[in-house]
Design a protein around this motif. Structure first.
Motif, mmCIF file in Angstrom:
data_model
loop_
_atom_site.group_PDB
_atom_site.id
_atom_site.type_symbol
_atom_site.label_atom_id
_atom_site.label_comp_id
_atom_site.label_asym_id
_atom_site.label_seq_id
_atom_site.Cartn_x
_atom_site.Cartn_y
_atom_site.Cartn_z
ATOM 1 N N THR A 122 0.877 -1.167 0.000
ATOM 2 C CA THR A 122 0.000 0.000 0.000
ATOM 3 C C THR A 122 0.915 1.218 0.000
ATOM 4 O OG1 THR A 122 -1.816 -1.089 1.139
ATOM 5 C CG2 THR A 122 -1.620 1.285 1.494
ATOM 6 N N GLU A 123 0.482 2.295 -0.664
ATOM 7 C CA GLU A 123 1.302 3.508 -0.718
ATOM 8 C C GLU A 123 0.530 4.689 -0.135
ATOM 9 O OE1 GLU A 123 2.550 4.598 -4.695
ATOM 10 O OE2 GLU A 123 3.599 6.405 -3.976
ATOM 11 N N ILE A 124 1.232 5.488 0.637
ATOM 12 C CA ILE A 124 0.701 6.780 1.104
ATOM 13 C C ILE A 124 1.459 7.842 0.329
ATOM 14 C CG2 ILE A 124 0.671 8.426 3.014
ATOM 15 C CD1 ILE A 124 -1.131 6.385 3.868
ATOM 16 N N ALA A 125 0.752 8.657 -0.453
ATOM 17 C CA ALA A 125 1.415 9.688 -1.260
ATOM 18 C C ALA A 125 1.096 11.063 -0.686
ATOM 19 C CB ALA A 125 0.963 9.588 -2.704
ATOM 20 N N HIS A 126 2.136 11.758 -0.276
ATOM 21 C CA HIS A 126 2.008 13.060 0.390
ATOM 22 C C HIS A 126 2.493 14.136 -0.586
ATOM 23 C CE1 HIS A 126 3.491 15.778 3.952
ATOM 24 N NE2 HIS A 126 2.435 16.260 3.347
ATOM 25 N N VAL A 127 1.622 15.059 -0.944
ATOM 26 C CA VAL A 127 2.003 16.126 -1.886
ATOM 27 C C VAL A 127 2.782 17.194 -1.111
ATOM 28 C CG1 VAL A 127 1.162 17.854 -3.516
ATOM 29 C CG2 VAL A 127 -0.047 15.669 -3.294
ATOM 30 N N LEU A 128 4.063 17.328 -1.447
ATOM 31 C CA LEU A 128 4.904 18.328 -0.767
ATOM 32 C C LEU A 128 4.787 19.686 -1.454
ATOM 33 C CD1 LEU A 128 8.194 16.251 -0.283
ATOM 34 C CD2 LEU A 128 6.343 16.575 1.343
ATOM 35 N N GLU A 129 4.495 19.640 -2.750
ATOM 36 C CA GLU A 129 4.473 20.858 -3.557
ATOM 37 C C GLU A 129 3.572 20.607 -4.751
ATOM 38 O OE1 GLU A 129 5.405 24.293 -2.993
ATOM 39 O OE2 GLU A 129 7.028 23.114 -2.089
ATOM 40 N N SER A 134 -5.003 12.822 -8.769
ATOM 41 C CA SER A 134 -4.431 11.624 -8.181
ATOM 42 C C SER A 134 -5.540 10.598 -7.988
ATOM 43 C CB SER A 134 -3.851 12.070 -6.830
ATOM 44 O OG SER A 134 -3.348 11.016 -6.097
ATOM 45 N N GLY A 135 -5.302 9.360 -8.336
ATOM 46 C CA GLY A 135 -6.373 8.392 -8.144
ATOM 47 C C GLY A 135 -5.964 6.942 -8.307
ATOM 48 N N PHE A 136 -6.924 6.072 -7.986
ATOM 49 C CA PHE A 136 -6.723 4.634 -8.188
ATOM 50 C C PHE A 136 -8.021 3.998 -8.671
ATOM 51 C CE2 PHE A 136 -8.207 4.745 -3.753
ATOM 52 C CZ PHE A 136 -9.065 3.661 -3.690
ATOM 53 N N VAL A 137 -7.906 2.760 -9.156
ATOM 54 C CA VAL A 137 -9.060 2.021 -9.678
ATOM 55 C C VAL A 137 -9.183 0.742 -8.853
ATOM 56 C CG1 VAL A 137 -10.040 0.917 -11.726
ATOM 57 C CG2 VAL A 137 -8.542 2.910 -11.991
ATOM 58 N N ASP A 138 -10.392 0.467 -8.348
ATOM 59 C CA ASP A 138 -10.541 -0.747 -7.533
ATOM 60 C C ASP A 138 -10.854 -1.953 -8.417
ATOM 61 O OD1 ASP A 138 -13.261 -0.819 -8.111
ATOM 62 O OD2 ASP A 138 -13.923 -0.362 -6.065
ATOM 63 N N ARG A 142 -13.993 0.752 -10.493
ATOM 64 C CA ARG A 142 -14.463 2.057 -10.053
ATOM 65 C C ARG A 142 -13.234 2.937 -9.809
ATOM 66 N NH1 ARG A 142 -17.603 3.325 -4.481
ATOM 67 N NH2 ARG A 142 -17.748 5.568 -4.816
ATOM 68 N N VAL A 143 -13.269 4.153 -10.332
ATOM 69 C CA VAL A 143 -12.121 5.042 -10.142
ATOM 70 C C VAL A 143 -12.388 5.982 -8.968
ATOM 71 C CG1 VAL A 143 -12.876 6.755 -11.872
ATOM 72 C CG2 VAL A 143 -10.472 6.557 -11.309
ATOM 73 N N PHE A 144 -11.370 6.151 -8.132
ATOM 74 C CA PHE A 144 -11.426 7.089 -7.015
ATOM 75 C C PHE A 144 -10.342 8.117 -7.300
ATOM 76 C CE2 PHE A 144 -14.049 4.670 -3.986
ATOM 77 C CZ PHE A 144 -14.030 3.414 -4.579
ATOM 78 N N ALA A 145 -10.725 9.284 -7.795
ATOM 79 C CA ALA A 145 -9.708 10.255 -8.185
ATOM 80 C C ALA A 145 -10.144 11.646 -7.801
ATOM 81 C CB ALA A 145 -9.458 10.173 -9.686
ATOM 82 N N LYS A 146 -9.161 12.478 -7.472
ATOM 83 C CA LYS A 146 -9.481 13.871 -7.158
ATOM 84 C C LYS A 146 -8.222 14.711 -7.227
ATOM 85 C CE LYS A 146 -10.437 15.839 -2.823
ATOM 86 N NZ LYS A 146 -11.040 15.927 -1.507
ATOM 87 N N VAL A 147 -8.402 16.014 -7.326
ATOM 88 C CA VAL A 147 -7.259 16.921 -7.347
ATOM 89 C C VAL A 147 -6.885 17.228 -5.899
ATOM 90 C CG1 VAL A 147 -6.473 19.224 -8.020
ATOM 91 C CG2 VAL A 147 -7.904 17.883 -9.589
ATOM 92 N N ILE A 148 -5.628 16.940 -5.548
ATOM 93 C CA ILE A 148 -5.175 17.253 -4.188
ATOM 94 C C ILE A 148 -3.987 18.203 -4.272
ATOM 95 C CG2 ILE A 148 -6.085 15.169 -3.085
ATOM 96 C CD1 ILE A 148 -3.285 13.963 -3.157
ATOM 97 N N GLY A 149 -3.788 18.959 -3.205
ATOM 98 C CA GLY A 149 -2.749 19.989 -3.216
ATOM 99 C C GLY A 149 -1.739 19.801 -2.108
ATOM 100 N N LYS A 150 -0.842 20.756 -2.028
ATOM 101 C CA LYS A 150 0.245 20.750 -1.048
ATOM 102 C C LYS A 150 -0.261 20.404 0.347
ATOM 103 C CE LYS A 150 3.803 23.748 0.807
ATOM 104 N NZ LYS A 150 4.739 24.823 0.518
ATOM 105 N N GLU A 152 -1.616 17.650 1.263
ATOM 106 C CA GLU A 152 -2.652 16.619 1.276
ATOM 107 C C GLU A 152 -2.049 15.251 0.922
ATOM 108 O OE1 GLU A 152 -6.816 18.593 0.532
ATOM 109 O OE2 GLU A 152 -5.536 18.970 -1.192
ATOM 110 N N VAL A 153 -2.798 14.227 1.310
ATOM 111 C CA VAL A 153 -2.290 12.862 1.214
ATOM 112 C C VAL A 153 -3.330 11.997 0.528
ATOM 113 C CG1 VAL A 153 -1.860 10.843 2.683
ATOM 114 C CG2 VAL A 153 -0.843 13.033 3.292
ATOM 115 N N MET A 154 -2.877 11.021 -0.279
ATOM 116 C CA MET A 154 -3.819 10.014 -0.790
ATOM 117 C C MET A 154 -3.228 8.637 -0.524
ATOM 118 S SD MET A 154 -5.932 9.848 -4.322
ATOM 119 C CE MET A 154 -7.308 8.708 -4.451
#
Ligand SMILES: *[C@@H]1O[C@H](CO)[C@@H](O)[C@H](O)[C@H]1NC(C)=O
Ligand SMILES: *[C@@H]1O[C@H](CO)[C@@H](O)[C@H](O)[C@H]1NC(C)=O
Length: 225
Positions: A122-129, A134-138, A142-150, A152-154
């Protein structure tokens, strides 16, 4: 008497259940010592692709074994504006046996981290800048995607296809952590078109002509990685 028999039967059943459940919950093994800095002196054991190193005597370990500066700066960028420095125990020995590893990823404006998955983590992706789609497909597609910013984590669940694209107007930097020291990675375009699967199968699977498959094979040949 009956009751004791009954409860010992239940106990046995419970233990069997636990033993059976265990493999489902398994990942990297738990360490059996504080740490294991690989001793890379000659004399290590080679088994196929892997080299097994004994642990250094812990009295020889230093703070430098547990710090790493190789992710201070971005790596080299690919043609689609992506750079990644993957860090596991081969380049950061202090990670060995701890069941973790990490990656620094940088995306130029518009840059793409192509759909890929990590079979063992499993990966935790932390946006530093930056700003990242960002998203994944189960496993039901089904796609789980959204725009995340500095800041924020997915989270990308183990083994599921995921992707990122810089949709901001400045560079993006992401720090990803994995719950395996060897997460593995399959990049979809390269795994499909660059791996040597028979062209005829790819034509049928994707409804492509022989020319289109050849073009994609060329584009995603291993040297393009
Ligand atoms: C590790 O190093 C210490 C200190 O030098 C020494 O006393 C100990 O015997 C060593 N252990 C092993 C397994 O070599
Ligand atoms: C980037 O490419 C150069 C030249 O090929 C290489 O020496 C360097 O190690 C690469 N940097 C990284 C972080 O991979």
């Amino acid at each position: 008497m009956r009751r004791t028999k009954m409860s010992s039967k239940l106990l046995v059943l419970f233990i069997i259940l636990l033993l059976n459940l265990h493999p489902l919950a398994s990942s990297d093994p738990d360490p059996v010592q504080d740490f294991c800095i690989p001793d890379t002196k000659p004399g290590s054991i080679r088994t196929g692709r892997f080299t097994l190193f004994p642990c250094k005597n812990s009295s020889e370990a230093t703070p430098d074994d547990f710090t790493f500066a190789g992710v201070k700066y971005p790596g080299n960028f690919t043609a689609n504006g992506f750079s990644a420095i993957s860090v596991g125990p081969t380049i950061f020995p202090g990670l060995n046996t701890l069941g973790m590893s990490f990656v620094r990823a940088d995306l130029a404006v518009g840059g793409v981290n192509v759909p890929h998955f990590h079979p063992r983590a499993t990966e935790i992706a932390h946006v530093l800048e930056g700003t990242v789609y960002s998203g994944f497909v189960d496993s039901t597609n089904r796609v789980f995607a959204k725009v995340i910013g500095k800041g924020e984590v997915m989270v990308f669940p183990k083994g599921l296809l995921h992707f990122q694209m810089n949709v901001g107007d400045s560079k993006a930097t992401i720090f990803g952590s994995f719950n395996s020291q060897n997460p593995g990675m399959e990049k979809i375009p390269f795994a499909i078109f660059g791996s040597g699967i028979k062209g005829e199968l790819l034509e049928k699977a994707f409804g492509l002509s022989a020319e289109e498959v050849l073009m994609l094979k060329k584009k995603f040949s291993p040297k393009g990685l």
